[in-house]
Design a protein around this motif. Structure first.
Motif, PDB file in Angstrom:
ATOM      1  N   ALA A  62       0.836  -1.194   0.000  1.00 31.52           N
ATOM      2  CA  ALA A  62       0.000   0.000   0.000  1.00 31.52           C
ATOM      3  C   ALA A  62       0.874   1.247   0.000  1.00 31.52           C
ATOM      4  O   ALA A  62       2.024   1.235   0.464  1.00 31.52           O
ATOM      5  N   LEU A  63       0.308   2.311  -0.535  1.00 33.13           N
ATOM      6  CA  LEU A  63       0.927   3.637  -0.475  1.00 33.13           C
ATOM      7  C   LEU A  63       0.323   4.360   0.733  1.00 33.13           C
ATOM      8  O   LEU A  63      -0.891   4.334   0.932  1.00 33.13           O
ATOM      9  N   MET A  64       1.180   5.023   1.527  1.00 27.82           N
ATOM     10  CA  MET A  64       0.699   5.703   2.728  1.00 27.82           C
ATOM     11  C   MET A  64       1.403   7.042   2.934  1.00 27.82           C
ATOM     12  O   MET A  64       2.587   7.183   2.618  1.00 27.82           O
ATOM     13  N   PHE A  65       0.658   8.004   3.471  1.00 31.39           N
ATOM     14  CA  PHE A  65       1.235   9.226   4.015  1.00 31.39           C
ATOM     15  C   PHE A  65       0.335   9.689   5.146  1.00 31.39           C
ATOM     16  O   PHE A  65      -0.809   9.221   5.290  1.00 31.39           O
ATOM     17  N   LYS A  66       0.843  10.593   5.972  1.00 29.14           N
ATOM     18  CA  LYS A  66       0.102  11.021   7.156  1.00 29.14           C
ATOM     19  C   LYS A  66      -0.099  12.529   7.145  1.00 29.14           C
ATOM     20  O   LYS A  66       0.741  13.278   6.625  1.00 29.14           O
ATOM     21  N   ILE A  67      -1.207  12.956   7.753  1.00 24.05           N
ATOM     22  CA  ILE A  67      -1.458  14.383   7.914  1.00 24.05           C
ATOM     23  C   ILE A  67      -1.952  14.634   9.333  1.00 24.05           C
ATOM     24  O   ILE A  67      -2.447  13.724  10.009  1.00 24.05           O
ATOM     25  N   VAL A  68      -1.807  15.885   9.791  1.00 22.84           N
ATOM     26  CA  VAL A  68      -2.290  16.272  11.107  1.00 22.84           C
ATOM     27  C   VAL A  68      -2.584  17.768  11.097  1.00 22.84           C
ATOM     28  O   VAL A  68      -1.914  18.532  10.393  1.00 22.84           O
ATOM     29  N   ASN A  69      -3.587  18.168  11.843  1.00 23.67           N
ATOM     30  CA  ASN A  69      -3.902  19.584  11.996  1.00 23.67           C
ATOM     31  C   ASN A  69      -3.054  20.144  13.134  1.00 23.67           C
ATOM     32  O   ASN A  69      -3.194  19.727  14.285  1.00 23.67           O
ATOM     33  N   GLN A  70      -2.160  21.088  12.836  1.00 25.83           N
ATOM     34  CA  GLN A  70      -1.268  21.634  13.843  1.00 25.83           C
ATOM     35  C   GLN A  70      -1.953  22.631  14.775  1.00 25.83           C
ATOM     36  O   GLN A  70      -1.426  22.937  15.832  1.00 25.83           O
ATOM     37  N   ARG A  71      -3.098  23.156  14.356  1.00 22.83           N
ATOM     38  CA  ARG A  71      -3.820  24.114  15.180  1.00 22.83           C
ATOM     39  C   ARG A  71      -4.780  23.390  16.122  1.00 22.83           C
ATOM     40  O   ARG A  71      -5.103  22.219  15.938  1.00 22.83           O
ATOM     41  N   ASN A  72      -5.263  24.152  17.114  1.00 16.36           N
ATOM     42  CA  ASN A  72      -6.288  23.638  18.007  1.00 16.36           C
ATOM     43  C   ASN A  72      -7.688  23.833  17.431  1.00 16.36           C
ATOM     44  O   ASN A  72      -8.677  23.478  18.074  1.00 16.36           O
ATOM     45  N   PRO A 121      -9.404  15.240  14.622  1.00  8.89           N
ATOM     46  CA  PRO A 121      -8.657  15.736  15.777  1.00  8.89           C
ATOM     47  C   PRO A 121      -7.272  15.117  15.938  1.00  8.89           C
ATOM     48  O   PRO A 121      -6.425  15.671  16.651  1.00  8.89           O
ATOM     49  N   LEU A 122      -7.028  13.955  15.305  1.00 10.02           N
ATOM     50  CA  LEU A 122      -5.762  13.244  15.463  1.00 10.02           C
ATOM     51  C   LEU A 122      -5.013  13.217  14.132  1.00 10.02           C
ATOM     52  O   LEU A 122      -5.389  13.893  13.182  1.00 10.02           O
ATOM     53  N   THR A 123      -3.945  12.441  14.074  1.00  9.49           N
ATOM     54  CA  THR A 123      -3.288  12.213  12.783  1.00  9.49           C
ATOM     55  C   THR A 123      -4.177  11.301  11.949  1.00  9.49           C
ATOM     56  O   THR A 123      -4.974  10.515  12.461  1.00  9.49           O
ATOM     57  N   TRP A 124      -4.009  11.429  10.649  1.00 10.53           N
ATOM     58  CA  TRP A 124      -4.792  10.614   9.718  1.00 10.53           C
ATOM     59  C   TRP A 124      -3.816   9.994   8.731  1.00 10.53           C
ATOM     60  O   TRP A 124      -3.110  10.703   8.019  1.00 10.53           O
ATOM     61  N   THR A 125      -3.769   8.670   8.724  1.00 15.72           N
ATOM     62  CA  THR A 125      -2.922   7.958   7.770  1.00 15.72           C
ATOM     63  C   THR A 125      -3.749   7.613   6.546  1.00 15.72           C
ATOM     64  O   THR A 125      -4.738   6.868   6.634  1.00 15.72           O
ATOM     65  N   LEU A 126      -3.368   8.157   5.414  1.00 15.56           N
ATOM     66  CA  LEU A 126      -4.081   7.910   4.148  1.00 15.56           C
ATOM     67  C   LEU A 126      -3.467   6.690   3.473  1.00 15.56           C
ATOM     68  O   LEU A 126      -2.238   6.604   3.333  1.00 15.56           O
ATOM     69  N   VAL A 127      -4.318   5.778   3.058  1.00 18.96           N
ATOM     70  CA  VAL A 127      -3.857   4.493   2.527  1.00 18.96           C
ATOM     71  C   VAL A 127      -4.482   4.224   1.158  1.00 18.96           C
ATOM     72  O   VAL A 127      -5.705   4.306   1.002  1.00 18.96           O
ATOM     73  N   HIS A 128      -3.620   3.919   0.209  1.00 20.50           N
ATOM     74  CA  HIS A 128      -4.067   3.434  -1.097  1.00 20.50           C
ATOM     75  C   HIS A 128      -3.525   2.022  -1.259  1.00 20.50           C
ATOM     76  O   HIS A 128      -2.308   1.806  -1.341  1.00 20.50           O
ATOM     77  N   VAL A 129      -4.415   1.040  -1.286  1.00 19.82           N
ATOM     78  CA  VAL A 129      -4.008  -0.348  -1.453  1.00 19.82           C
ATOM     79  C   VAL A 129      -3.631  -0.577  -2.915  1.00 19.82           C
ATOM     80  O   VAL A 129      -4.394  -0.252  -3.831  1.00 19.82           O
ATOM     81  N   ILE A 130      -2.438  -1.122  -3.132  1.00 16.04           N
ATOM     82  CA  ILE A 130      -1.931  -1.321  -4.492  1.00 16.04           C
ATOM     83  C   ILE A 130      -2.438  -2.658  -5.019  1.00 16.04           C
ATOM     84  O   ILE A 130      -1.831  -3.709  -4.830  1.00 16.04           O
ATOM     85  N   GLU A 131      -3.605  -2.595  -5.658  1.00 20.32           N
ATOM     86  CA  GLU A 131      -4.182  -3.784  -6.284  1.00 20.32           C
ATOM     87  C   GLU A 131      -3.538  -4.004  -7.653  1.00 20.32           C
ATOM     88  O   GLU A 131      -2.734  -3.195  -8.122  1.00 20.32           O
ATOM     89  N   GLU A 132      -3.941  -5.074  -8.316  1.00 16.80           N
ATOM     90  CA  GLU A 132      -3.355  -5.407  -9.615  1.00 16.80           C
ATOM     91  C   GLU A 132      -3.662  -4.360 -10.675  1.00 16.80           C
ATOM     92  O   GLU A 132      -2.930  -4.238 -11.655  1.00 16.80           O
ATOM     93  N   ASP A 133      -4.746  -3.627 -10.494  1.00 12.92           N
ATOM     94  CA  ASP A 133      -5.094  -2.615 -11.487  1.00 12.92           C
ATOM     95  C   ASP A 133      -4.597  -1.220 -11.100  1.00 12.92           C
ATOM     96  O   ASP A 133      -4.923  -0.236 -11.758  1.00 12.92           O
ATOM     97  N   SER A 134      -3.813  -1.129 -10.028  1.00 16.26           N
ATOM     98  CA  SER A 134      -3.269   0.163  -9.600  1.00 16.26           C
ATOM     99  C   SER A 134      -2.108   0.564 -10.496  1.00 16.26           C
ATOM    100  O   SER A 134      -1.322  -0.285 -10.943  1.00 16.26           O
ATOM    101  N   PRO A 135      -1.946   1.852 -10.785  1.00 11.95           N
ATOM    102  CA  PRO A 135      -0.808   2.297 -11.609  1.00 11.95           C
ATOM    103  C   PRO A 135       0.538   2.056 -10.934  1.00 11.95           C
ATOM    104  O   PRO A 135       1.572   2.103 -11.597  1.00 11.95           O
ATOM    105  N   LEU A 136       0.536   1.756  -9.637  1.00  7.58           N
ATOM    106  CA  LEU A 136       1.784   1.481  -8.919  1.00  7.58           C
ATOM    107  C   LEU A 136       2.069  -0.013  -8.792  1.00  7.58           C
ATOM    108  O   LEU A 136       3.099  -0.395  -8.240  1.00  7.58           O
ATOM    109  N   TYR A 137       1.175  -0.820  -9.313  1.00 11.05           N
ATOM    110  CA  TYR A 137       1.337  -2.270  -9.164  1.00 11.05           C
ATOM    111  C   TYR A 137       2.595  -2.750  -9.877  1.00 11.05           C
ATOM    112  O   TYR A 137       2.880  -2.375 -11.013  1.00 11.05           O
ATOM    113  N   ASP A 138       3.378  -3.564  -9.185  1.00 14.64           N
ATOM    114  CA  ASP A 138       4.603  -4.176  -9.726  1.00 14.64           C
ATOM    115  C   ASP A 138       5.724  -3.169  -9.962  1.00 14.64           C
ATOM    116  O   ASP A 138       6.686  -3.488 -10.664  1.00 14.64           O
ATOM    117  N   LEU A 139       5.610  -1.967  -9.437  1.00 13.33           N
ATOM    118  CA  LEU A 139       6.689  -0.974  -9.559  1.00 13.33           C
ATOM    119  C   LEU A 139       7.460  -0.920  -8.252  1.00 13.33           C
ATOM    120  O   LEU A 139       6.865  -0.760  -7.178  1.00 13.33           O
TER     121      LEU A 139
END
Length: 313
Positions: A173-183, A225-243
């Motif tokens: 899977a492809l992953m990155f994280k985001i978080v709101n730095q403000r209150n 309110p917390l961090t959010w990990t964004l996930v893209h599962v690399i299936e066989e039809d994903s442009p990132l598959y086998d790369l």
């Protein structure tokens, strides 16, 4: 052929960033969300001075305000000295005449008017009146600029330094994280992710950039309110598959991200752009968890650890 056919469901039209170039190009978006484009013929600073000042770095904006005030008073002080400081009543004979004219100018410009020094004669009085008018206009403009800077909606959403390719639920899977730095409270947060890959045609020496919509496991949350990990599962039809990582970098892969959320502080929708490219791609690692519960049961979030990685076990 099967994979190429399957990619059709991910392919996207040009989002406005161009598809064909005569040579390889840099990343489209910088990490701060600004476009990596050199514009020729656009409206320059002097023609769009308001936008320039509103977008100016806070420290340099302060320097501009203070500098403008000092220079304006130097200008009018010079006029008073040219007319002759004998036309200014109340100047201390032991005080430098230019310094005295400068302080009189500052008092007139700000309409403070202590009364220790007063203009004498029509010409000096006229210049003082014009300076008071210019001062009123200048402070009105400065107030508008300050209001414009503080009132416009903005986000402080932080992104992890890297986007990673890592195992997830028996797949990659492809992953990155985001978080709101403000209150501030962000609601109804929506994320759209697009992948850009480059193909070079050796016969024509033309570079073609293709865009793919990247579906996420979760691309919308009511509360953020917390961090959010964004996930893209690399299936066989994903442009990132086998790369692998080297192939991804060779294709100058760039992840283009747009976040929209409703900010309760501004009662408006705020937008944030971001990009991952080049050295920011990583594999063979996973994100460390940066929030936990303490002994009282309170969730503790460490925003500074959003980018922390650890090797796969």
């Amino acid at each position: 052929m099967g994979k190429q056919h399957d990619l059709k469901q991910y392919e996207s039209q040009d989002p406005g960033l161009g598809t064909i170039y005569q040579k390889s190009v840099k990343r489209i978006l910088n990490e701060d969300g600004s476009y990596n484009i050199k514009r020729i013929g656009s409206i320059r600073m002097l023609k769009d001075f308001y936008k320039y000042l509103v977008d100016l770095n806070a420290w340099w904006f302060g320097v501009f305000l203070v500098g403008s005030f000092l220079v304006s008073n130097l200008f009018f002080a010079g006029i008073y000295c040219w007319i002759g400081t004998e036309h200014l009543n109340g100047i201390d004979p032991q005080q430098n005449s230019f310094i005295a004219a400068y302080y009189f100018s500052a008092q007139t410009f700000t309409t403070v008017g202590y009364g220790a020094i007063a203009p004498k004669g029509n010409l000096t009085s006229f210049v003082a009146a014009m300076e008071a008018f210019v001062g009123l206009i200048a402070f009105a403009i400065a107030t508008g600029l300050i209001y414009g800077r503080f009132s416009r909606p903005s986000t402080k959403i932080a992104f992890s330094h890297n986007v990673i390719i890592t195992p997830h639920k028996d797949k990659m899977a492809l992953m990155f994280k985001i978080v709101n730095q403000r209150n501030s409270v962000l609601l109804n947060t929506k994320i759209h992710v697009m992948l850009s890959l480059v193909n070079e045609d050796s016969s024509t020496n033309m570079v073609t950039r293709k865009y793919y919509n990247i579906p996420l496991e979760v691309d919308f949350v009511r509360y953020f309110p917390l961090t959010w990990t964004l996930v893209h599962v690399i299936e066989e039809d994903s442009p990132l598959y086998d790369l692998n990582l080297s192939e991804i970098k060779a294709k100058l892969a760039e992840l283009l991200i747009i976040i929209e959320a409703f900010d309760e502080t501004y009662s408006q929708t705020v937008v944030r752009k971001h990009s991952y490219a080049e050295h920011q791609w990583a594999s063979g690692v996973k994100f460390k968890k940066n929030f936990s519960a303490d002994e009282t049961g309170t969730i503790v979030l460490n925003i500074h650890e959003i980018s922390d990685l650890e090797p796969l076990s």
